[in-house]
Scaffold this motif. Structure first.
Motif, PDB file in Angstrom:
ATOM      1  N   LEU A 130       0.825  -1.205   0.000  1.00 54.18           N
ATOM      2  CA  LEU A 130       0.000   0.000   0.000  1.00 54.18           C
ATOM      3  C   LEU A 130       0.860   1.256   0.000  1.00 54.18           C
ATOM      4  N   VAL A 131       1.881   1.304   0.838  1.00 51.50           N
ATOM      5  CA  VAL A 131       2.770   2.476   0.879  1.00 51.50           C
ATOM      6  C   VAL A 131       3.427   2.671  -0.484  1.00 51.50           C
ATOM      7  N   SER A 132       3.915   1.599  -1.069  1.00 47.98           N
ATOM      8  CA  SER A 132       4.541   1.688  -2.396  1.00 47.98           C
ATOM      9  C   SER A 132       3.530   2.090  -3.460  1.00 47.98           C
ATOM     10  N   PHE A 133       2.353   1.499  -3.412  1.00 47.08           N
ATOM     11  CA  PHE A 133       1.281   1.797  -4.359  1.00 47.08           C
ATOM     12  C   PHE A 133       0.912   3.281  -4.296  1.00 47.08           C
ATOM     13  N   MET A 134       0.709   3.781  -3.081  1.00 46.56           N
ATOM     14  CA  MET A 134       0.312   5.185  -2.934  1.00 46.56           C
ATOM     15  C   MET A 134       1.411   6.127  -3.406  1.00 46.56           C
ATOM     16  N   ASN A 135       2.657   5.798  -3.152  1.00 45.64           N
ATOM     17  CA  ASN A 135       3.749   6.638  -3.631  1.00 45.64           C
ATOM     18  C   ASN A 135       3.750   6.690  -5.156  1.00 45.64           C
ATOM     19  N   THR A 136       3.462   5.570  -5.802  1.00 48.06           N
ATOM     20  CA  THR A 136       3.398   5.546  -7.262  1.00 48.06           C
ATOM     21  C   THR A 136       2.218   6.370  -7.775  1.00 48.06           C
ATOM     22  N   VAL A 137       1.047   6.158  -7.193  1.00 48.54           N
ATOM     23  CA  VAL A 137      -0.141   6.911  -7.619  1.00 48.54           C
ATOM     24  C   VAL A 137       0.081   8.401  -7.406  1.00 48.54           C
ATOM     25  N   ASN A 138       0.670   8.763  -6.272  1.00 46.31           N
ATOM     26  CA  ASN A 138       0.942  10.175  -6.007  1.00 46.31           C
ATOM     27  C   ASN A 138       1.819  10.763  -7.109  1.00 46.31           C
ATOM     28  N   ARG A 139       2.827  10.036  -7.508  1.00 47.18           N
ATOM     29  CA  ARG A 139       3.729  10.541  -8.532  1.00 47.18           C
ATOM     30  C   ARG A 139       3.037  10.653  -9.893  1.00 47.18           C
ATOM     31  N   LEU A 140       2.214   9.674 -10.226  1.00 48.79           N
ATOM     32  CA  LEU A 140       1.459   9.755 -11.475  1.00 48.79           C
ATOM     33  C   LEU A 140       0.598  11.017 -11.507  1.00 48.79           C
ATOM     34  N   ASN A 141      -0.021  11.327 -10.393  1.00 47.47           N
ATOM     35  CA  ASN A 141      -0.902  12.493 -10.324  1.00 47.47           C
ATOM     36  C   ASN A 141      -0.140  13.811 -10.252  1.00 47.47           C
ATOM     37  N   ILE A 142       0.940  13.836  -9.503  1.00 44.74           N
ATOM     38  CA  ILE A 142       1.703  15.075  -9.330  1.00 44.74           C
ATOM     39  C   ILE A 142       2.416  15.454 -10.636  1.00 44.74           C
ATOM     40  N   ILE A 143       3.037  14.506 -11.275  1.00 44.06           N
ATOM     41  CA  ILE A 143       3.771  14.790 -12.509  1.00 44.06           C
ATOM     42  C   ILE A 143       2.848  15.377 -13.574  1.00 44.06           C
ATOM     43  N   THR A 144       1.636  14.870 -13.634  1.00 44.45           N
ATOM     44  CA  THR A 144       0.696  15.317 -14.670  1.00 44.45           C
ATOM     45  C   THR A 144      -0.274  16.384 -14.169  1.00 44.45           C
ATOM     46  N   GLN A 145      -0.070  16.868 -12.969  1.00 37.81           N
ATOM     47  CA  GLN A 145      -0.872  17.931 -12.364  1.00 37.81           C
ATOM     48  C   GLN A 145      -2.375  17.636 -12.423  1.00 37.81           C
ATOM     49  N   GLN A 146      -2.749  16.452 -11.942  1.00 41.81           N
ATOM     50  CA  GLN A 146      -4.168  16.098 -11.906  1.00 41.81           C
ATOM     51  C   GLN A 146      -4.873  16.996 -10.894  1.00 41.81           C
ATOM     52  N   PRO A 147      -5.968  17.633 -11.272  1.00 40.25           N
ATOM     53  CA  PRO A 147      -6.668  18.553 -10.374  1.00 40.25           C
ATOM     54  C   PRO A 147      -7.461  17.803  -9.301  1.00 40.25           C
ATOM     55  N   ALA A 148      -7.637  18.452  -8.178  1.00 40.40           N
ATOM     56  CA  ALA A 148      -8.349  17.848  -7.046  1.00 40.40           C
ATOM     57  C   ALA A 148      -9.651  18.586  -6.765  1.00 40.40           C
ATOM     58  N   GLY A 149     -10.530  17.910  -6.053  1.00 42.40           N
ATOM     59  CA  GLY A 149     -11.755  18.515  -5.563  1.00 42.40           C
ATOM     60  C   GLY A 149     -13.019  17.916  -6.121  1.00 42.40           C
ATOM     61  N   ASP A 150     -12.911  17.188  -7.217  1.00 41.66           N
ATOM     62  CA  ASP A 150     -14.092  16.652  -7.875  1.00 41.66           C
ATOM     63  C   ASP A 150     -14.348  15.172  -7.569  1.00 41.66           C
ATOM     64  N   TYR A 151     -13.511  14.559  -6.766  1.00 46.68           N
ATOM     65  CA  TYR A 151     -13.645  13.127  -6.521  1.00 46.68           C
ATOM     66  C   TYR A 151     -14.967  12.832  -5.821  1.00 46.68           C
ATOM     67  N   GLU A 152     -15.618  11.769  -6.265  1.00 42.24           N
ATOM     68  CA  GLU A 152     -16.844  11.293  -5.633  1.00 42.24           C
ATOM     69  C   GLU A 152     -16.591   9.902  -5.065  1.00 42.24           C
ATOM     70  N   VAL A 153     -17.073   9.666  -3.862  1.00 38.03           N
ATOM     71  CA  VAL A 153     -16.853   8.401  -3.161  1.00 38.03           C
ATOM     72  C   VAL A 153     -17.212   7.221  -4.068  1.00 38.03           C
ATOM     73  N   GLY A 154     -16.286   6.257  -4.137  1.00 40.82           N
ATOM     74  CA  GLY A 154     -16.495   5.061  -4.930  1.00 40.82           C
ATOM     75  C   GLY A 154     -16.174   5.217  -6.405  1.00 40.82           C
ATOM     76  N   GLN A 155     -15.720   6.360  -6.817  1.00 43.75           N
ATOM     77  CA  GLN A 155     -15.480   6.649  -8.226  1.00 43.75           C
ATOM     78  C   GLN A 155     -14.525   5.671  -8.899  1.00 43.75           C
ATOM     79  N   PHE A 156     -13.517   5.230  -8.187  1.00 44.80           N
ATOM     80  CA  PHE A 156     -12.522   4.337  -8.793  1.00 44.80           C
ATOM     81  C   PHE A 156     -12.587   2.912  -8.265  1.00 44.80           C
ATOM     82  N   HIS A 157     -13.676   2.570  -7.586  1.00 44.76           N
ATOM     83  CA  HIS A 157     -13.775   1.221  -7.022  1.00 44.76           C
ATOM     84  C   HIS A 157     -14.942   0.481  -7.633  1.00 44.76           C
TER      85      HIS A 157
END
Length: 157
Positions: A130-157
């Motif tokens: 999980l720690v490794s997974f989250m670090n990877t996801v964080n980098r994918l999002n940060i590098i590409t400047q994914q915007p925040a605030g629009d997430y809806e619960v369950g959106q990716f599950h």
């Protein structure tokens, strides 16, 4: 802010992320407590400054019943009395596993031993992944400047 890349429109991202996100699903289904997973995901994302992941995991944790007080105190968990010893051990392991460049030795034996007091081998495995997974996801999002605030619960599950 607009994202630099649209992962959902990219054939390459579609292929790669399909498998990558299945790893995230496997973690959700592990025996590591869901509360611990959300707290760890949130803390790793706070350290890395990943706004989209902070948005997601704050909302997912709240929807699962996590209190606003505990969510607000994740960033200062050492001084907060609202976390169990097991959660504190997981958060400490997550911090050291995320800040590997700050600590030449990575996760210390003491931190590992504290985590091992509270989690069995399967749960420790899930925690490390999980720690490794989250670090990877964080980098994918940060590098590409994914915007925040629009997430809806369950959106990716």
């Amino acid at each position: 802010m607009d994202a630099r890349l649209n992962y959902f429109a990219s054939p390459t991202a579609g292929k790669a992320l399909k498998y990558f996100m299945s790893a995230g699903k496997a973690l959700k289904e592990s025996s590591l407590p869901a509360t611990t997973q959300e707290l760890v995901a949130l803390r790793v994302s706070q350290i890395n400054g990943c706004a989209v992941c902070i948005d997601m995991h704050t909302k997912e944790a709240a929807a699962a019943g996590e209190t606003a007080v505990r969510l607000a105190l994740v960033a200062a968990w050492r001084e907060a009395r609202v976390f169990t010893e097991a959660e504190r051990a997981a958060l400490e392991l997550a911090e050291q596993g995320t800040r590997v460049a700050d600590a030449a030795d990575g996760v210390s034996d003491e931190v590992w031993a504290r985590a091992a007091q509270h989690y069995d081998e399967d749960q420790l495995t899930a925690l490390v992944i999980l720690v490794s997974f989250m670090n990877t996801v964080n980098r994918l999002n940060i590098i590409t400047q994914q915007p925040a605030g629009d997430y809806e619960v369950g959106q990716f599950h």
